[in-house]
Write a protein that holds these residues in place. Structure first.
Motif, PDB file in Angstrom:
ATOM      1  N   GLU A  11     -18.428   4.696  48.585  1.00  0.00           N
ATOM      2  CA  GLU A  11     -17.065   4.882  49.087  1.00  0.00           C
ATOM      3  C   GLU A  11     -16.280   5.846  48.214  1.00  0.00           C
ATOM      4  O   GLU A  11     -16.629   6.094  47.057  1.00  0.00           O
ATOM      5  CB  GLU A  11     -16.334   3.535  49.189  1.00  0.00           C
ATOM      6  CG  GLU A  11     -16.120   2.861  47.844  1.00  0.00           C
ATOM      7  CD  GLU A  11     -15.367   1.542  47.973  1.00  0.00           C
ATOM      8  OE1 GLU A  11     -15.154   1.051  49.090  1.00  0.00           O
ATOM      9  OE2 GLU A  11     -14.980   0.998  46.914  1.00  0.00           O
ATOM     10  N   ILE A  12     -15.222   6.363  48.836  1.00  0.00           N
ATOM     11  CA  ILE A  12     -14.247   7.190  48.129  1.00  0.00           C
ATOM     12  C   ILE A  12     -13.027   6.300  47.909  1.00  0.00           C
ATOM     13  O   ILE A  12     -12.453   5.790  48.877  1.00  0.00           O
ATOM     14  CB  ILE A  12     -13.839   8.414  48.974  1.00  0.00           C
ATOM     15  CG1 ILE A  12     -15.046   9.321  49.227  1.00  0.00           C
ATOM     16  CG2 ILE A  12     -12.711   9.183  48.309  1.00  0.00           C
ATOM     17  CD1 ILE A  12     -14.754  10.464  50.204  1.00  0.00           C
ATOM     18  N   HIS A  45      -8.822  13.399  50.580  1.00  0.00           N
ATOM     19  CA  HIS A  45      -8.215  12.177  50.031  1.00  0.00           C
ATOM     20  C   HIS A  45      -7.525  11.311  51.088  1.00  0.00           C
ATOM     21  O   HIS A  45      -7.039  10.227  50.763  1.00  0.00           O
ATOM     22  CB  HIS A  45      -7.186  12.532  48.953  1.00  0.00           C
ATOM     23  CG  HIS A  45      -7.772  13.142  47.706  1.00  0.00           C
ATOM     24  ND1 HIS A  45      -8.338  14.408  47.694  1.00  0.00           N
ATOM     25  CD2 HIS A  45      -7.878  12.677  46.438  1.00  0.00           C
ATOM     26  CE1 HIS A  45      -8.768  14.680  46.461  1.00  0.00           C
ATOM     27  NE2 HIS A  45      -8.502  13.651  45.683  1.00  0.00           N
ATOM     28  N   MET A  73      -9.163  10.708  42.982  1.00  0.00           N
ATOM     29  CA  MET A  73     -10.368  10.309  43.716  1.00  0.00           C
ATOM     30  C   MET A  73     -11.473   9.794  42.793  1.00  0.00           C
ATOM     31  O   MET A  73     -11.744  10.390  41.763  1.00  0.00           O
ATOM     32  CB  MET A  73     -10.918  11.508  44.508  1.00  0.00           C
ATOM     33  CG  MET A  73     -12.220  11.201  45.250  1.00  0.00           C
ATOM     34  SD  MET A  73     -13.011  12.666  45.976  1.00  0.00           S
ATOM     35  CE  MET A  73     -11.947  12.988  47.380  1.00  0.00           C
ATOM     36  N   GLY A 110     -17.151  13.193  52.419  1.00  0.00           N
ATOM     37  CA  GLY A 110     -16.712  12.444  53.601  1.00  0.00           C
ATOM     38  C   GLY A 110     -17.928  11.896  54.303  1.00  0.00           C
ATOM     39  O   GLY A 110     -18.621  11.049  53.764  1.00  0.00           O
ATOM     40  N   ARG A 143     -13.475   5.487  53.024  1.00  0.00           N
ATOM     41  CA  ARG A 143     -12.402   5.847  52.107  1.00  0.00           C
ATOM     42  C   ARG A 143     -11.431   4.677  52.006  1.00  0.00           C
ATOM     43  O   ARG A 143     -11.015   4.119  53.019  1.00  0.00           O
ATOM     44  CB  ARG A 143     -11.683   7.105  52.578  1.00  0.00           C
ATOM     45  CG  ARG A 143     -10.783   7.680  51.493  1.00  0.00           C
ATOM     46  CD  ARG A 143     -10.404   9.116  51.774  1.00  0.00           C
ATOM     47  NE  ARG A 143     -10.021   9.262  53.166  1.00  0.00           N
ATOM     48  CZ  ARG A 143     -10.256  10.347  53.885  1.00  0.00           C
ATOM     49  NH1 ARG A 143     -10.850  11.373  53.363  1.00  0.00           N
ATOM     50  NH2 ARG A 143      -9.877  10.399  55.140  1.00  0.00           N
ATOM     51  N   HIS A 161      -7.888   3.321  50.080  1.00  0.00           N
ATOM     52  CA  HIS A 161      -6.716   3.684  49.278  1.00  0.00           C
ATOM     53  C   HIS A 161      -6.255   2.490  48.476  1.00  0.00           C
ATOM     54  O   HIS A 161      -6.130   1.393  49.015  1.00  0.00           O
ATOM     55  CB  HIS A 161      -5.601   4.222  50.175  1.00  0.00           C
ATOM     56  CG  HIS A 161      -5.945   5.557  50.750  1.00  0.00           C
ATOM     57  ND1 HIS A 161      -6.562   5.695  51.972  1.00  0.00           N
ATOM     58  CD2 HIS A 161      -5.817   6.813  50.249  1.00  0.00           C
ATOM     59  CE1 HIS A 161      -6.786   6.977  52.209  1.00  0.00           C
ATOM     60  NE2 HIS A 161      -6.351   7.672  51.179  1.00  0.00           N
TER      61      HIS A 161
END
Ligand SMILES: *Cc1c(COP(=O)(O)O)cnc(C)c1O
Length: 407
Positions: free
Chosen positions: A8-9, A44, A252, A372, A377, A379
């Motif tokens: 994951e990001i 992001h 990131m 990606g 992703r 946050h």
């Protein structure tokens, strides 16, 4: 940060806010900041980053395309919003209706805005772009007087308000590059032409991140800050020398679980085409992401990752879905097992996007923007009240800065 279930990001919105505040402090109170969130905020997450940017006080948000701008409006952003890469047959009416600043570089562009004004019955917010030496978009200086004159006529007729005059730098990360002085001069002349024609824009702007940080004379009314928003250094080696106090924080982190750990004997080859072989018995780990997730294949043989606080080299070719890390030769304590976190990119001690860029012969912009694919992703907000891993829901409304007329 513990190991995730899948690669994951993780994007820390507190870092985004911190970086924008750091840039704002650097450019001072007389210069507005536009957070540039095109290309999904350089990988992001556009909506979340734009919301964090507004929270940090960014008066403007900038994107390249019309659909990007409309996606931000749909997510609830109500602040000043600019987009600048319009398609020749694009219907600009939705942008005009959504109070997005559109940019024209030619008389054809003005025609396009005229049609949108007719369609919506609303006055547009129009910016004009001069090509000061990048030879990309923007009006050639010899055509500028005509563009300005037509724009002024449209303004007097109530078709639009010319809100901005702007251009883009070619080599701002190289402070001594002759392009900077040349573009500054051409831009100043273009502003004079516009002023003489009676245009009184809200903002005149030229500088991107490196321009904003390294060229105080090029800041004008507004700086368009992309890379620095994400905590990446737009001028590696230069920024740290000139602005040692500037503390940009990478937002990131790319992290994955180790999915397999195995010992191999000396002479064993790794990955496609056998480009690397163990010179001694060693331990290999399998990292479950590859170029299908945006990891550059060019990183083979050069990039490192962080496992358990240690830097470890990637070995062999980067595959579509997987890459192999050498955890350590036999006899060393590899201190890593299946399920442990591998950090590929992130704040120290993980490798930086800049290190990956150097390993791949590119720039950090490309490293983060291309990530990606299948990566999830997430946050987080490391400054949220209830612990470091507060998650921000994807549906959270985007808080817009109140609209204000700039005097
Ligand atoms: C992408 C972009 C920026 C941001 O550039 P950075 O170097 O990332 O700060 C600014 N202005 C324009 C026109 C852009 O396309």
């Amino acid at each position: 940060m513990s190991a995730p279930l899948r690669p994951e990001i993780v994007v820390d919105l507190a870092a985004v806010r911190h970086n924008l505040r750091a840039v704002a402090a650097e450019v001072g109170p007389d210069v507005q900041v536009m957070a540039v969130v095109k290309a999904d905020a350089y990988g992001h997450g556009m909506v979340e980053v734009a919301r964090a940017a507004r929270e940090a006080g960014a008066a403007w948000v900038g994107v390249a395309t019309g659909p990007e701008a409309l996606a931000l409006r749909a997510a609830g952003d109500t602040g000043r919003l600019a987009c600048w890469l319009l398609m020749p047959h694009e219907d600009l009416a939705p942008l005009v209706a959504a109070d997005v600043d559109v940019t024209a570089s030619s008389l054809e562009g003005l025609e396009q805005v005229h049609r949108a004004v007719d369609a919506t019955g609303r006055s547009a917010r129009l910016q004009l772009k001069i090509d000061t030496g990048l030879s990309r978009s923007g009006c050639r200086p010899e055509d500028w007087p005509a563009l300005v004159e037509h724009a002024r006529a449209g303004e007097e007729a109530g078709r639009w308000r010319v809100t901005g005059l702007w251009s883009h730098l070619a080599a701002s990360e190289e402070p001594e590059h002759p392009a900077n002085a040349h573009q500054a001069r051409v831009f100043a002349e273009a502003l004079e032409v516009a002023d003489a024609a009676g245009l009184r824009p809200e903002v005149r702007h030229l500088a991107n991140s490196a321009g904003a940080l390294l060229h105080p004379d090029l800041r004008h009314d507004l700086v368009r800050v992309g890379l620095a928003t994400y905590g990446l250094d737009p001028a590696p080696g230069v920024t740290s020398m000139r602005l040692p106090h500037l503390d940009l924080r990478p937002a990131m982190t790319v992290v994955a679980p180790l999915v397999l750990v195995k010992q191999v004997p000396a002479g064993e080859h790794v990955s496609y085409n056998w480009r690397w072989a163990a010179t001694a018995p060693t331990t290999l780990g399998l990292v479950p992401l590859g170029y299908g997730d945006g990891l550059p294949r060019a990183a083979a043989g050069a990039a490192e990752v962080e496992v358990g606080g240690h830097r470890r080299p990637l070995r062999g070719t980067v595959c579509m879905d997987q890459v192999v890390v050498e955890l350590g030769p036999a006899g060393t304590d590899v201190a890593a097992g299946v399920g442990d976190a591998v950090r590929l990119i992130g704040p120290a001690p993980a490798p930086s996007a800049q290190e990956w860029a150097e390993a791949c012969g590119t720039i950090s912009y490309e490293i983060v923007t291309r990530l990606g694919g299948r990566l999830e992703r997430r946050h987080v907000d490391s400054e949220a009240e209830h612990g470091a891993e507060h998650e921000t829901g994807p549906q959270t409304a985007l808080a817009g800065a109140p609209r204000e007329e700039h005097a």
